[in-house]
Design an enzyme around this catalytic site. Structure first.
Site, PDB file in Angstrom:
ATOM      1  N   CYS A  48       0.890  -1.177   0.000  1.00 31.39           N
ATOM      2  CA  CYS A  48       0.000   0.000   0.000  1.00 31.39           C
ATOM      3  C   CYS A  48       0.921   1.218   0.000  1.00 31.39           C
ATOM      4  CB  CYS A  48      -0.848  -0.044   1.270  1.00 31.39           C
ATOM      5  SG  CYS A  48      -1.712   1.479   1.677  1.00 31.39           S
ATOM      6  N   HIS A  49       0.416   2.351  -0.479  1.00 32.24           N
ATOM      7  CA  HIS A  49       1.296   3.512  -0.545  1.00 32.24           C
ATOM      8  C   HIS A  49       1.830   3.934   0.826  1.00 32.24           C
ATOM      9  CE1 HIS A  49       2.424   6.411  -3.849  1.00 32.24           C
ATOM     10  NE2 HIS A  49       3.340   6.430  -2.923  1.00 32.24           N
ATOM     11  N   THR A  50       1.085   3.634   1.879  1.00 37.84           N
ATOM     12  CA  THR A  50       1.528   4.017   3.227  1.00 37.84           C
ATOM     13  C   THR A  50       2.867   3.338   3.568  1.00 37.84           C
ATOM     14  OG1 THR A  50      -0.817   4.103   3.746  1.00 37.84           O
ATOM     15  CG2 THR A  50       0.688   4.338   5.587  1.00 37.84           C
ATOM     16  N   HIS A  70       1.490  -3.992   5.931  1.00 35.54           N
ATOM     17  CA  HIS A  70       0.300  -3.999   6.796  1.00 35.54           C
ATOM     18  C   HIS A  70      -0.940  -4.522   6.083  1.00 35.54           C
ATOM     19  CE1 HIS A  70       0.185  -0.265   4.623  1.00 35.54           C
ATOM     20  NE2 HIS A  70      -1.114  -0.206   4.847  1.00 35.54           N
ATOM     21  N   GLU A  71      -0.808  -4.868   4.797  1.00 36.15           N
ATOM     22  CA  GLU A  71      -1.982  -5.371   4.085  1.00 36.15           C
ATOM     23  C   GLU A  71      -1.703  -6.845   3.812  1.00 36.15           C
ATOM     24  OE1 GLU A  71      -3.819  -2.398   1.221  1.00 36.15           O
ATOM     25  OE2 GLU A  71      -3.502  -4.080  -0.112  1.00 36.15           O
ATOM     26  N   CYS A 100     -10.187  -2.803  20.712  1.00 38.61           N
ATOM     27  CA  CYS A 100     -10.025  -3.519  21.991  1.00 38.61           C
ATOM     28  C   CYS A 100     -11.368  -4.022  22.508  1.00 38.61           C
ATOM     29  CB  CYS A 100      -9.355  -2.628  23.028  1.00 38.61           C
ATOM     30  SG  CYS A 100     -10.443  -1.353  23.728  1.00 38.61           S
ATOM     31  N   CYS A 103     -12.994   0.154  25.150  1.00 36.74           N
ATOM     32  CA  CYS A 103     -12.870   1.596  25.395  1.00 36.74           C
ATOM     33  C   CYS A 103     -14.112   2.339  24.885  1.00 36.74           C
ATOM     34  CB  CYS A 103     -11.611   2.130  24.721  1.00 36.74           C
ATOM     35  SG  CYS A 103     -11.732   2.191  22.926  1.00 36.74           S
ATOM     36  N   CYS A 106     -14.546   2.038  21.121  1.00 39.83           N
ATOM     37  CA  CYS A 106     -15.016   0.725  20.663  1.00 39.83           C
ATOM     38  C   CYS A 106     -16.484   0.540  21.013  1.00 39.83           C
ATOM     39  CB  CYS A 106     -14.171  -0.391  21.263  1.00 39.83           C
ATOM     40  SG  CYS A 106     -12.528  -0.466  20.508  1.00 39.83           S
ATOM     41  N   CYS A 114     -10.039   3.314  18.364  1.00 38.24           N
ATOM     42  CA  CYS A 114      -9.800   2.649  19.658  1.00 38.24           C
ATOM     43  C   CYS A 114      -8.714   3.374  20.471  1.00 38.24           C
ATOM     44  CB  CYS A 114      -9.386   1.208  19.375  1.00 38.24           C
ATOM     45  SG  CYS A 114      -8.878   0.299  20.813  1.00 38.24           S
ATOM     46  N   ARG A 118      -5.401   2.434  18.463  1.00 37.25           N
ATOM     47  CA  ARG A 118      -5.492   3.271  17.256  1.00 37.25           C
ATOM     48  C   ARG A 118      -4.091   3.385  16.638  1.00 37.25           C
ATOM     49  NH1 ARG A 118      -7.218   9.298  18.912  1.00 37.25           N
ATOM     50  NH2 ARG A 118      -8.815   8.069  19.950  1.00 37.25           N
ATOM     51  N   CYS A 178      -6.416  -3.449   4.260  1.00 39.33           N
ATOM     52  CA  CYS A 178      -6.204  -1.996   4.383  1.00 39.33           C
ATOM     53  C   CYS A 178      -6.900  -1.240   3.261  1.00 39.33           C
ATOM     54  CB  CYS A 178      -4.730  -1.630   4.442  1.00 39.33           C
ATOM     55  SG  CYS A 178      -4.486   0.159   4.355  1.00 39.33           S
ATOM     56  N   ARG A 373      -2.725  -3.089  -7.106  1.00 43.57           N
ATOM     57  CA  ARG A 373      -2.183  -3.857  -6.000  1.00 43.57           C
ATOM     58  C   ARG A 373      -1.304  -4.975  -6.538  1.00 43.57           C
ATOM     59  NH1 ARG A 373      -2.592  -0.161  -3.092  1.00 43.57           N
ATOM     60  NH2 ARG A 373      -3.503  -0.143  -1.010  1.00 43.57           N
TER      61      ARG A 373
HETATM   62  P1  NAD Z   1      -1.574   5.224  -4.948  1.00 41.11           P
HETATM   63  O1  NAD Z   1      -0.238   5.852  -5.009  1.00 41.11           O
HETATM   64  O2  NAD Z   1      -1.765   3.916  -5.635  1.00 41.11           O
HETATM   65  O3  NAD Z   1      -2.661   6.236  -5.567  1.00 41.11           O
HETATM   66  C1  NAD Z   1      -2.620   7.632  -5.349  1.00 41.11           C
HETATM   67  C2  NAD Z   1      -3.056   8.322  -6.648  1.00 41.11           C
HETATM   68  O4  NAD Z   1      -3.159   9.735  -6.384  1.00 41.11           O
HETATM   69  C3  NAD Z   1      -2.062   8.161  -7.804  1.00 41.11           C
HETATM   70  O5  NAD Z   1      -2.743   7.653  -8.939  1.00 41.11           O
HETATM   71  C4  NAD Z   1      -1.528   9.582  -8.032  1.00 41.11           C
HETATM   72  O6  NAD Z   1      -1.245   9.842  -9.394  1.00 41.11           O
HETATM   73  C5  NAD Z   1      -2.686  10.435  -7.530  1.00 41.11           C
HETATM   74  N1  NAD Z   1      -2.325  11.795  -7.116  1.00 41.11           N
HETATM   75  C6  NAD Z   1      -1.228  12.217  -6.445  1.00 41.11           C
HETATM   76  N2  NAD Z   1      -1.285  13.553  -6.224  1.00 41.11           N
HETATM   77  C7  NAD Z   1      -2.424  13.990  -6.779  1.00 41.11           C
HETATM   78  C8  NAD Z   1      -3.054  15.267  -6.899  1.00 41.11           C
HETATM   79  N3  NAD Z   1      -2.482  16.354  -6.378  1.00 41.11           N
HETATM   80  N4  NAD Z   1      -4.233  15.355  -7.544  1.00 41.11           N
HETATM   81  C9  NAD Z   1      -4.828  14.238  -8.066  1.00 41.11           C
HETATM   82  N5  NAD Z   1      -4.276  13.001  -7.991  1.00 41.11           N
HETATM   83  C10 NAD Z   1      -3.104  12.874  -7.371  1.00 41.11           C
HETATM   84  O7  NAD Z   1      -1.963   5.112  -3.397  1.00 41.11           O
HETATM   85  P2  NAD Z   1      -3.075   4.231  -2.645  1.00 41.11           P
HETATM   86  O8  NAD Z   1      -2.455   2.959  -2.179  1.00 41.11           O
HETATM   87  O9  NAD Z   1      -4.330   4.190  -3.460  1.00 41.11           O
HETATM   88  O10 NAD Z   1      -3.316   5.151  -1.339  1.00 41.11           O
HETATM   89  C11 NAD Z   1      -3.898   6.433  -1.459  1.00 41.11           C
HETATM   90  C12 NAD Z   1      -3.734   7.238  -0.189  1.00 41.11           C
HETATM   91  O11 NAD Z   1      -4.507   6.673   0.873  1.00 41.11           O
HETATM   92  C13 NAD Z   1      -2.291   7.286   0.349  1.00 41.11           C
HETATM   93  O12 NAD Z   1      -2.060   8.587   0.856  1.00 41.11           O
HETATM   94  C14 NAD Z   1      -2.319   6.282   1.488  1.00 41.11           C
HETATM   95  O13 NAD Z   1      -1.297   6.534   2.421  1.00 41.11           O
HETATM   96  C15 NAD Z   1      -3.697   6.566   2.024  1.00 41.11           C
HETATM   97  N6  NAD Z   1      -4.300   5.542   2.901  1.00 41.11           N
HETATM   98  C16 NAD Z   1      -5.038   6.001   3.965  1.00 41.11           C
HETATM   99  C17 NAD Z   1      -5.677   5.119   4.806  1.00 41.11           C
HETATM  100  C18 NAD Z   1      -6.567   5.609   5.932  1.00 41.11           C
HETATM  101  O14 NAD Z   1      -7.020   4.780   6.722  1.00 41.11           O
HETATM  102  N7  NAD Z   1      -6.866   6.896   6.032  1.00 41.11           N
HETATM  103  C19 NAD Z   1      -5.535   3.733   4.573  1.00 41.11           C
HETATM  104  C20 NAD Z   1      -4.784   3.313   3.452  1.00 41.11           C
HETATM  105  C21 NAD Z   1      -4.170   4.225   2.636  1.00 41.11           C
HETATM  106 ZN    ZN Z   2     -10.884   0.225  21.981  1.00 43.55          ZN
END
Ligand code: NAD
Ligand code: ZN
Length: 380
Positions: A48-50, A70-71, A100, A103, A106, A114, A118, A178, A373
């Protein structure tokens, strides 16, 4: 085979020794699970991108050496003291934010934040004793968001494990651990578009396309995909995206382009890029009076969200979500069932597969913006 319960397991893990340097497959020692912990055998993991953000550590605090990931999907190997609702052989999805079940969060129907479990991206140790369960020749290797799935075995708090249908194919449902659940839940649980409404999705990676899938399931009639990478557009059609906007094609801000296309703004928007400019545009492109914007992307640690308060006074709502507001243990088993019942397609999110020994290829693909993916097959 002799039981490994209570024994240290030696196995392969991909270690990030330094920011931005290729992962190295090492033999690591994985200690037995302690109180409220579970040791699992990972069968499939994906990127994942994270993971990439924390590996690059450009906009995040560096914590190294670390086992990212994490995925994933896996099988319980052994359980620690106090674990009653999982046993060896159970199929599980690890989740970076836990439940959990005790809390205030939850117990609230509205929150999945959580108190105990969290997400904490800076912690590299287990909550129970503030120690790592991974080591190489006695030297600790840090964990990542409670999961560290780039290892053949990992130790996870029981609250971060969703027990799922053992018939569900782990090489497919691991993506629900994820990204896909996050995007889907951001739309279904947080943005909640009405039938016939318009929805803008910023970022057409796996998370954004899962958000688009949520909009399609909700019966949205216009789904506007926004991405800087034009190659995403063809792919996005499969996910119900009806129109595309590439901000690079316009001189004016993308929020103005969208307002013109939609007679004042979209009903809902979901931001899945992690970039602050896209977050601001996603908020400012919703219609006044009723528009709701949901932020999903993980921002740079110094990012600041700036907008005129008038945009809020004019009755636009800004929300954010972790993991699509799903409670991992209570809700994820039913998202897996949505796949089993064919309400949700996961195959279209899976564009690549590599053996564990070639995990760095998955990073290269994500850095090049290719595919959605990449499944990493362990033990190969
Ligand atoms: P990814 O890199 O596959 O996709 C991101 C897309 O955004 C790309 O296609 C990129 O070209 C585009 N992009 C970048 N900047 C841009 C802009 N300014 N305008 C328009 N498009 C733009 O990533 P992903 O795996 O799909 O994850 C996406 C986001 O979600 C990441 O920031 C990731 O960390 C986040 N995320 C958050 C959670 C959460 O729980 N909040 C969970 C998982 C992932
Ligand atoms: Zn909890």
């Amino acid at each position: 085979m002799a039981s490994t319960t209570d024994q240290v397991i030696r196995c392969k893990a991909a270690v990030a020794w330094e920011a931005g340097k290729p992962l190295v497959i090492e033999e690591v020692e994985v200690a037995p699970p302690q109180k409220m912990e579970v040791r699992i055998k990972i069968l499939f993991t994906s990127l994942c991108h994270t993971d990439v953000y924390f590996w690059e550590a450009k906009g995040q605090n560096p914590v190294f050496p670390r086992i990212l990931g994490h995925e994933a999907g896996g099988v319980v190997e052994s359980v620690g003291e106090g674990v009653t609702d999982l046993q060896p052989g159970d199929h599980v999805l690890p989740v970076f934010t836990g439940e959990c079940k005790e809390c205030a969060h939850c117990k609230s129907e509205e929150s999945n934040m959580c108190d105990l479990l969290r997400i904490n991206t800076d912690r590299g140790v287990m909550i129970h004793d503030q120690k790592s369960r991974f080591s190489i020749n006695g030297k600790p290797i840090f964990h990542f968001v409670e999961t560290s799935t780039f290892s053949e075995y990992t130790v996870v708090h029981v609250g971060c494990l969703a027990k799922i249908n053992p018939l569900a194919p782990l090489d497919k449902v691991c993506v629900l651990s994820c990204g896909i659940s996050t995007g889907l839940g951001a739309t279904l649980n947080v943005a909640k578009p009405k039938k016939g409404s318009s929805v803008a999705i910023f970022g057409l990676g796996a998370v954004g396309l899962a958000a688009a899938e949520g909009a399609r399931i909700s019966g949205a009639s216009r789904i506007i995909g926004v991405d800087l990478n034009a190659s995403r557009f063809e792919l996005a059609k499969k996910f119900g995206v009806t129109e595309f906007v590439n901000p690079k094609d316009y001189k004016k801000p993308v929020q103005e382009v969208i307002a013109e296309m939609t007679n004042g703004g979209v009903d809902r928007s979901v931001e899945c890029t992690g970039h602050i400019d896209a977050m601001i545009s996603a908020f400012e492109c919703v219609h006044d009076g009723w528009g709701v914007a949901v932020l999903v992307g993980v921002p740079h640690k110094d990012a600041v969200f700036k907008t005129s308060p008038l945009n809020l006074l004019n009755e636009r709502t800004l929300k954010g979500t972790f993991f699509g507001n799903y409670k991992p243990r209570s809700d994820i088993p039913s998202v897996v069932e949505k796949y089993m019942n064919k309400e949700l397609e996961l195959e279209k999110f899976i564009t690549h597969e590599v053996p564990f020994s070639e995990i760095n290829k998955a990073f290269d693909l994500m850095l090049k913006g290719e595919g959605l993916r990449c499944i990493i097959r362990m033990g190969a």
